[in-house]
Design an enzyme around this catalytic site. Structure first.
Site, PDB file in Angstrom:
ATOM      1  N   HIS A  97       5.901  -3.627  -2.237  1.00  0.00           N
ATOM      2  CA  HIS A  97       6.504  -2.683  -3.193  1.00  0.00           C
ATOM      3  C   HIS A  97       7.959  -3.000  -3.500  1.00  0.00           C
ATOM      4  CE1 HIS A  97       3.306   0.297  -3.736  1.00  0.00           C
ATOM      5  NE2 HIS A  97       2.961  -0.016  -2.497  1.00  0.00           N
TER       6      HIS A  97
ATOM      7  N   LYS B 176       1.367  -5.839  -8.216  1.00  0.00           N
ATOM      8  CA  LYS B 176       2.195  -4.656  -8.497  1.00  0.00           C
ATOM      9  C   LYS B 176       3.278  -5.078  -9.498  1.00  0.00           C
ATOM     10  CE  LYS B 176       1.227  -2.801  -3.857  1.00  0.00           C
ATOM     11  NZ  LYS B 176       0.021  -2.016  -4.104  1.00  0.00           N
TER      12      LYS B 176
ATOM     13  N   SER C 119       5.391   2.705   1.016  1.00  0.00           N
ATOM     14  CA  SER C 119       4.893   3.166  -0.281  1.00  0.00           C
ATOM     15  C   SER C 119       4.749   4.676  -0.416  1.00  0.00           C
ATOM     16  CB  SER C 119       3.552   2.500  -0.582  1.00  0.00           C
ATOM     17  OG  SER C 119       2.618   2.857   0.405  1.00  0.00           O
TER      18      SER C 119
HETATM   19  C1  LIG Z   1       2.673  -2.394   1.733  1.00  0.00           C
HETATM   20  C2  LIG Z   1       1.414  -2.906   1.120  1.00  0.00           C
HETATM   21  N1  LIG Z   1       0.854  -4.029   1.618  1.00  0.00           N
HETATM   22  C3  LIG Z   1      -0.283  -4.540   1.085  1.00  0.00           C
HETATM   23  C4  LIG Z   1      -0.916  -3.923   0.027  1.00  0.00           C
HETATM   24  C5  LIG Z   1      -2.172  -4.525  -0.533  1.00  0.00           C
HETATM   25  O1  LIG Z   1      -1.882  -5.145  -1.753  1.00  0.00           O
HETATM   26  P1  LIG Z   1      -3.066  -5.801  -2.603  1.00  0.00           P
HETATM   27  O2  LIG Z   1      -3.490  -4.739  -3.580  1.00  0.00           O
HETATM   28  O3  LIG Z   1      -2.505  -7.006  -3.242  1.00  0.00           O
HETATM   29  O4  LIG Z   1      -4.160  -6.121  -1.629  1.00  0.00           O
HETATM   30  C6  LIG Z   1      -0.370  -2.753  -0.505  1.00  0.00           C
HETATM   31  C7  LIG Z   1      -1.060  -2.076  -1.631  1.00  0.00           C
HETATM   32  O5  LIG Z   1      -1.269  -0.912  -1.660  1.00  0.00           O
HETATM   33  C8  LIG Z   1       0.813  -2.233   0.055  1.00  0.00           C
HETATM   34  O6  LIG Z   1       1.345  -1.109  -0.428  1.00  0.00           O
END
Ligand SMILES: Cc1ncc(COP(=O)(O)O)c(C=O)c1O
Length: 418
Positions: free
Chosen positions: A234, A263, A200
């Site tokens: 993502h 997202k 990300s």
């Molecule tokens: C790679 C990754 N995994 C997990 C998450 C966590 O997602 P959630 O907001 O559904 O907990 C994110 C969110 O920032 C992320 O970028």
């Protein structure tokens, strides 16, 4: 009272974080949205264009999702009322799980309150030293990409493994993973390899085909083989011609795929999809699924509706618009003298600024001009690699993207960045 001393320590720690300029708690508050094609956020009474949202397809404002959420909430209530195995399982939860499994070509799926909670429980359940009644032995080696998301790091931490049983391979380097698999041959019963699909901070993706090739070549070196877990929060509903993310781009498959509904799907919650036996095991062992509420029925209905939109011709058009926006932004920014922190074909584009103060000033200046962007500063990125993380949306029009580039160029000129 002695505990005042503890509170003083907490206060000092908050002051240390503030002094380092990395506080996160002063975020801007969105009070409303305009009703445009690509809604602007109302912040402090002003309409602001968002160029930092993970809502890649613009689905959170889609009428079909809103209606599905509204109708489910109207008849099923606003919350789940209990954890899944008590009385919190709704038909819409199972429908969503089946749809997610079908979307990803897997046998079954499970929905959690968030992808963070999914990673914690899935990873812990698969790597932990098992209890005395369990038929699964410990003896697992975990190997993670060095830039994996915090939720993966914490999931591995929960496993409480010895340091030689948790290794980190060099970011995006399948050869580094292979060296570790070779060096540990015969030392562990099984291996769990874990990586983000799309990373990300920079928008890069893991070449899952290269990782899969290495894993398949060494699977037989371990009595119970090598399992690949991919977190593609993502990637899914953001890239690939049909929105199936990193697996689609690299034409390779994870054994266990984790995603978020919060997202690109425009809803909220997390999920895992895999083969039936893995999901059956996780339903019996994943603590954040068993002992924590799931998403509300309205949110589940919105997520299920998002899958329908993504699978429709409208969804394909949104994914294609998003790719057009990425291409336009990249070429216009390059023309105007900007450089990128990493090559990315993803709606995350990291614009390299370098200087910490100027990066922060640029984000502030852009807010004054009516655009919200995120500055990512040292120590989150290495010194001298401070960046502006731009995130595009399928509902940004060509005019929106051009207006953004024009504003960023003017602001960067004012700050002598370009
Ligand atoms: C790679 C990754 N995994 C997990 C998450 C966590 O997602 P959630 O907001 O559904 O907990 C994110 C969110 O920032 C992320 O970028």
């Amino acid at each position: 009272m002695a505990k005042q001393a503890f509170f003083n320590s907490l206060k000092d720690e908050v002051a240390r974080i503030d002094a380092a300029g990395v506080s996160k708690r002063f975020e801007r508050l969105i009070s409303d949205f305009t009703t445009d094609h690509n809604p602007k956020a109302i912040i402090d009474g002003r309409a602001i264009s968002l160029f930092n949202s993970n809502d890649y397809l613009g689905l959170r404002h889609h009428p079909t999702l809103k209606q599905a959420e509204h109708e489910a909430g109207a008849c099923l209530g606003t919350g789940p009322g209990a954890v899944r195995f008590i009385s919190g399982s709704f038909a819409i939860h199972r429908e969503l799980e089946r749809k997610l499994a079908t979307f990803h070509g897997r046998e079954d799926g499970m929905v959690f309150s968030s992808a963070f909670a999914t990673n914690l429980a899935v990873i812990f359940s698969l790597i932990k030293g098992q209890s005395k009644d369990s038929l699964i032995s410990s003896d697992t080696l975990v190997i993670s990409d060095e830039l994996n998301h915090r939720s993966i790091i914490d999931g591995v931490r929960l496993g409480n493994l010895e340091s030689e049983a948790k290794l980190i391979f060099k970011h995006l380097q399948a050869s580094s993973l292979e060296e570790m698999l070779v060096a540990n041959k015969g030392k562990f019963k099984r291996v769990v390899v874990i990586t983000d699909g799309v990373f990300s901070m920079l928008g890069e993706y893991q070449d899952l085909a290269a990782i899969r090739q290495v894993i398949d070549a060494h699977d037989g070196d371990y009595a119970e083989g090598i399992l690949l877990i991919v977190d593609d929060c993502h990637g899914v509903a953001a890239c690939g011609a049909t929105g199936r993310g990193t697996e689609e781009i690299t034409n390779a498959r994870a054994d266990i795929l984790i995603g978020t509904l919060g997202k690109g799907f425009g809803a909220d919650g997390g999920y895992v999809v895999a083969d039936q036996v893995t999901i059956d095991y996780l339903r019996e062992s994943a603590a954040t699924y068993i002992y924590s509420n799931s998403i509300s029925p309205g949110t589940a209905a919105a997520a299920a509706a998002a899958l329908d939109v993504i699978e429709s011709s409208e969804g394909k058009q949104l994914l294609s618009n998003l790719q057009d926006n990425v291409a336009l932004l990249k070429s216009e920014l390059s023309k105007n003298g900007f450089a990128f922190a990493a090559p990315s074909e993803h709606p995350i584009q990291a614009v390299l600024i370098g200087d910490t103060v100027k990066t922060k000033e640029l984000a502030k200046n852009m807010f004054e001009r009516g655009f919200l962007i995120t500055n990512i500063n040292y120590p989150v990125v290495p010194k001298g690699r401070d960046e502006i993380r731009v995130q595009l949306c399928a509902t940004h029009t060509r005019e929106d993207v051009l207006a953004f580039v024009q504003a960023l160029t003017a602001a960067a000129k004012e700050l002598q960045i370009v």
